[in-house]
Write an enzyme that holds these catalytic residues in place. Structure first.
Site, PDB file in Angstrom:
ATOM      1  CG  ASP A   8      -1.670  -1.600   1.377  1.00  0.00           C
ATOM      2  OD1 ASP A   8      -2.398  -1.736  -0.295  1.00  0.00           O
ATOM      3  OD2 ASP A   8      -2.018  -1.683   1.831  1.00  0.00           O
ATOM      4  CG  HIS A  36      -3.598  -5.208   3.111  1.00  0.00           C
ATOM      5  ND1 HIS A  36      -3.035  -4.477   1.652  1.00  0.00           N
ATOM      6  CD2 HIS A  36      -3.760  -6.945   2.083  1.00  0.00           C
ATOM      7  CE1 HIS A  36      -2.918  -4.874   0.561  1.00  0.00           C
ATOM      8  NE2 HIS A  36      -3.191  -6.267   0.450  1.00  0.00           N
TER       9      HIS A  36
HETATM   10  N1  LIG Z   1      -0.096  -8.458   1.884  1.00  0.00           N
HETATM   11  C1  LIG Z   1      -0.151  -7.990   0.775  1.00  0.00           C
HETATM   12  O1  LIG Z   1      -0.079  -7.046   0.696  1.00  0.00           O
HETATM   13  C2  LIG Z   1      -1.106  -8.996  -0.225  1.00  0.00           C
HETATM   14  C3  LIG Z   1      -1.462 -10.365   0.233  1.00  0.00           C
HETATM   15  N2  LIG Z   1      -1.601 -11.351  -0.850  1.00  0.00           N
HETATM   16  C4  LIG Z   1      -2.289 -12.451  -0.149  1.00  0.00           C
HETATM   17  O2  LIG Z   1      -0.641 -13.214  -0.818  1.00  0.00           O
HETATM   18  C5  LIG Z   1      -1.268 -14.611  -1.060  1.00  0.00           C
HETATM   19  C6  LIG Z   1      -0.438 -15.294  -2.212  1.00  0.00           C
HETATM   20  O3  LIG Z   1      -0.153 -15.448  -3.120  1.00  0.00           O
HETATM   21  P1  LIG Z   1       0.003 -15.715  -4.618  1.00  0.00           P
HETATM   22  O4  LIG Z   1       1.424 -16.104  -4.136  1.00  0.00           O
HETATM   23  O5  LIG Z   1       0.099 -14.820  -5.834  1.00  0.00           O
HETATM   24  O6  LIG Z   1      -0.933 -17.207  -4.422  1.00  0.00           O
HETATM   25  P2  LIG Z   1      -0.357 -18.285  -5.555  1.00  0.00           P
HETATM   26  O7  LIG Z   1      -1.244 -18.736  -5.501  1.00  0.00           O
HETATM   27  O8  LIG Z   1       0.528 -18.253  -6.948  1.00  0.00           O
HETATM   28  O9  LIG Z   1       0.776 -19.071  -4.496  1.00  0.00           O
HETATM   29  C7  LIG Z   1       0.597 -19.534  -2.820  1.00  0.00           C
HETATM   30  C8  LIG Z   1       0.883 -20.530  -2.865  1.00  0.00           C
HETATM   31  O10 LIG Z   1       1.205 -20.972  -1.490  1.00  0.00           O
HETATM   32  C9  LIG Z   1       1.357 -22.616  -1.485  1.00  0.00           C
HETATM   33  N3  LIG Z   1       0.287 -22.977   0.147  1.00  0.00           N
HETATM   34  C10 LIG Z   1      -0.895 -23.113   0.065  1.00  0.00           C
HETATM   35  N4  LIG Z   1      -1.570 -23.834   1.519  1.00  0.00           N
HETATM   36  C11 LIG Z   1       0.409 -24.321   1.605  1.00  0.00           C
HETATM   37  C12 LIG Z   1      -0.160 -24.596   2.965  1.00  0.00           C
HETATM   38  N5  LIG Z   1      -0.487 -25.183   3.706  1.00  0.00           N
HETATM   39  N6  LIG Z   1       1.838 -24.640   3.723  1.00  0.00           N
HETATM   40  C13 LIG Z   1       2.842 -23.892   2.461  1.00  0.00           C
HETATM   41  N7  LIG Z   1       2.861 -23.005   1.264  1.00  0.00           N
HETATM   42  C14 LIG Z   1       0.954 -23.314   1.193  1.00  0.00           C
HETATM   43  C15 LIG Z   1       0.738 -23.008  -2.729  1.00  0.00           C
HETATM   44  O11 LIG Z   1       1.411 -24.647  -3.285  1.00  0.00           O
HETATM   45  C16 LIG Z   1       0.621 -21.790  -3.932  1.00  0.00           C
HETATM   46  O12 LIG Z   1       2.786 -22.040  -3.700  1.00  0.00           O
HETATM   47  C17 LIG Z   1      -2.927 -14.775  -1.166  1.00  0.00           C
HETATM   48  O13 LIG Z   1      -3.694 -15.075  -0.095  1.00  0.00           O
HETATM   49  C18 LIG Z   1      -3.203 -13.315  -1.605  1.00  0.00           C
HETATM   50  O14 LIG Z   1      -4.459 -12.595  -1.913  1.00  0.00           O
HETATM   51  C19 LIG Z   1      -2.063 -11.153  -2.361  1.00  0.00           C
HETATM   52  C20 LIG Z   1      -1.062  -9.179  -2.821  1.00  0.00           C
HETATM   53  C21 LIG Z   1      -0.102  -8.265  -1.514  1.00  0.00           C
HETATM   54  O1  LIG Z   2      -4.978  -7.826  -4.511  1.00  0.00           O
HETATM   55  C1  LIG Z   2      -5.341  -8.135  -3.929  1.00  0.00           C
HETATM   56  O2  LIG Z   2      -6.088  -9.736  -3.585  1.00  0.00           O
HETATM   57  C2  LIG Z   2      -3.869  -8.893  -3.115  1.00  0.00           C
HETATM   58  C3  LIG Z   2      -3.193  -7.670  -2.868  1.00  0.00           C
HETATM   59  O3  LIG Z   2      -3.348  -7.842  -1.245  1.00  0.00           O
HETATM   60  C4  LIG Z   2      -2.940  -6.596  -2.941  1.00  0.00           C
HETATM   61  O4  LIG Z   2      -2.432  -6.607  -4.331  1.00  0.00           O
HETATM   62  O5  LIG Z   2      -3.088  -5.386  -2.075  1.00  0.00           O
END
Ligand SMILES: NC(=O)C1=CN([C@@H]2O[C@H](COP(=O)(O)OP(=O)(O)OC[C@H]3O[C@@H](n4cnc5c(N)ncnc54)[C@H](O)[C@@H]3O)[C@@H](O)[C@H]2O)C=CC1
Ligand SMILES: O=C([O-])CC(=O)C(=O)O
Length: 330
Positions: A151, A179
């Protein structure tokens, strides 16, 4: 010696985040954990000629235990991402249990590590993590962080269209609250160096920071949410945690913390009525050393943004706490 661990290392965020950590001279040891594909990601990254020694684990053969043992910093991007039409709260059903179980592992195998939670909905997954750590009697609020750096990164980037500065990262803009959507409150009035935003442009700018995640979700059209910018942001925050742990002074970064457990936070919790909230936090060797209170300086426009922010946060926080205290039937 610094050991960093990525839980969810094979995912869209996990892979580029692991790449940045592997390439960082601040990391001596890197451990990757995921339920799939860690052998491949680890083998690939292991050919990079940087300092960090890398290991990768799957759940079998006590993988989580081996990954976490000796960890100083654990970053958690494990869990499913959004598709168009979904809110971050829609991810709760699946991600709440994933975060709970991973944090149970941290409580057991690396209770002193700094924990950086990326998995959404961050507003709820951080309270979940805190409850799990409390149950295990190892909760140190100074060591648990919800990563809201993306953010901040977005605020810096989007305001550049107005300021025209060459390097957007040289403008510091605090972003407070949570967030998701309206819980994200950018404080352009507290930018350093100060910036002048024409009144007619402020609504659109604030809205873009609040809903920047949706912009990416729409553009990816079913293929997930922000991954590369999140890896950048997650790395930027992890780097600051590590530098502060090594004794570097003057590091302040907004992050979502348990306010009553961080010096200076109690007063902010009273003023906002919520216990979990992102504010600029002074980082040091023990983690969150002081929560800086930006509330006194808010202008009328920002004060108004705070109302839906805290109202939304209350529900999200309660939902996270309840998930651990009164688990849903299996
Ligand atoms: N805090 C923030 O600003 C942001 C948060 N996110 C969040 O981050 C998370 C991940 O997003 P992506 O990498 O795009 O998803 P993705 O689906 O590409 O990767 C997630 C990974 O987590 C693994 N996984 C699932 N269950 C698991 C477990 N029990 N133990 C270990 N690994 C496990 C999956 O196998 C996968 O490799 C989502 O919840 C998303 O909303 C995304 C962008 C920004
Ligand atoms: O928008 C989403 O779901 C992933 C996220 O948290 C971000 O990009 O800020």
């Amino acid at each position: 010696m610094v050991k960093a661990v990525v839980l969810g290392a094979s995912g869209g965020i996990g892979q580029p985040l692991s790449l940045l950590l592997k390439a960082s001279p601040l990391v001596d040891e890197l451990s990757l954990y995921d339920v799939v594909n860690t052998p491949g990601v680890t083998a690939d990254l292991s050919h990079i000629s940087s300092v960090a020694k890398i290991t990768g684990y799957l759940p079998e053969d006590d993988g989580l235990k081996h990954a976490l043992t000796g960890a100083d910093v654990v970053v958690i991007p494990a869990g499913i991402p959004r598709k168009p039409g979904m809110t971050r709260d829609d991810l709760f059903k699946i991600n709440a249990g994933i975060v709970r179980d991973l944090v149970k592992g941290i409580a057991e195998f690396s209770p002193k590590a700094f924990i950086l939670v990326i998995s959404n909905p961050v507003n709820s997954t951080v309270p979940i993590a805190a409850e799990v750590l409390k149950n295990a009697n190892v909760f140190d609020p100074k060591r648990l962080f919800g990563v809201t750096t993306l953010d901040v990164v977005r605020a810096e980037t989007f305001v550049q269209a107005i300021t025209g500065t060459k390097d957007p990262a040289k403008t510091t803009i605090p972003v407070i609250g949570g967030h998701s959507g309206e819980t994200i409150v950018p404080l352009f009035s507290q930018a350093k160096p100060a910036i002048e935003i024409p009144e007619e442009k402020l609504d659109a700018l604030v809205n873009r920071v609040q809903f920047g995640g949706d912009e990416v979700v729409k553009a990816k059209n079913g293929a997930g949410s922000a991954t590369l910018s999140m890896a950048y942001a997650g790395f930027r925050f992890a780097e600051k945690i590590i530098k502060a742990a090594k004794g570097e002074k003057g590091i302040v970064e907004p992050t979502y913390v348990y306010l009553p457990g961080v010096p200076g936070g109690e007063e902010i919790a009273k003023e906002t009525g919520v216990d979990y909230f992102s504010v600029p936090v002074q980082l040091g060797p023990s983690g969150a050393e002081h929560a800086n209170n930006p509330l006194g300086l808010l202008n009328a426009y920002e004060k108004k943004l705070l109302e839906p922010c805290t109202a939304g946060l209350k529900g999200n926080i309660e939902k996270g706490i309840e998930f651990v205290r009164n688990p849903p039937p299996k």
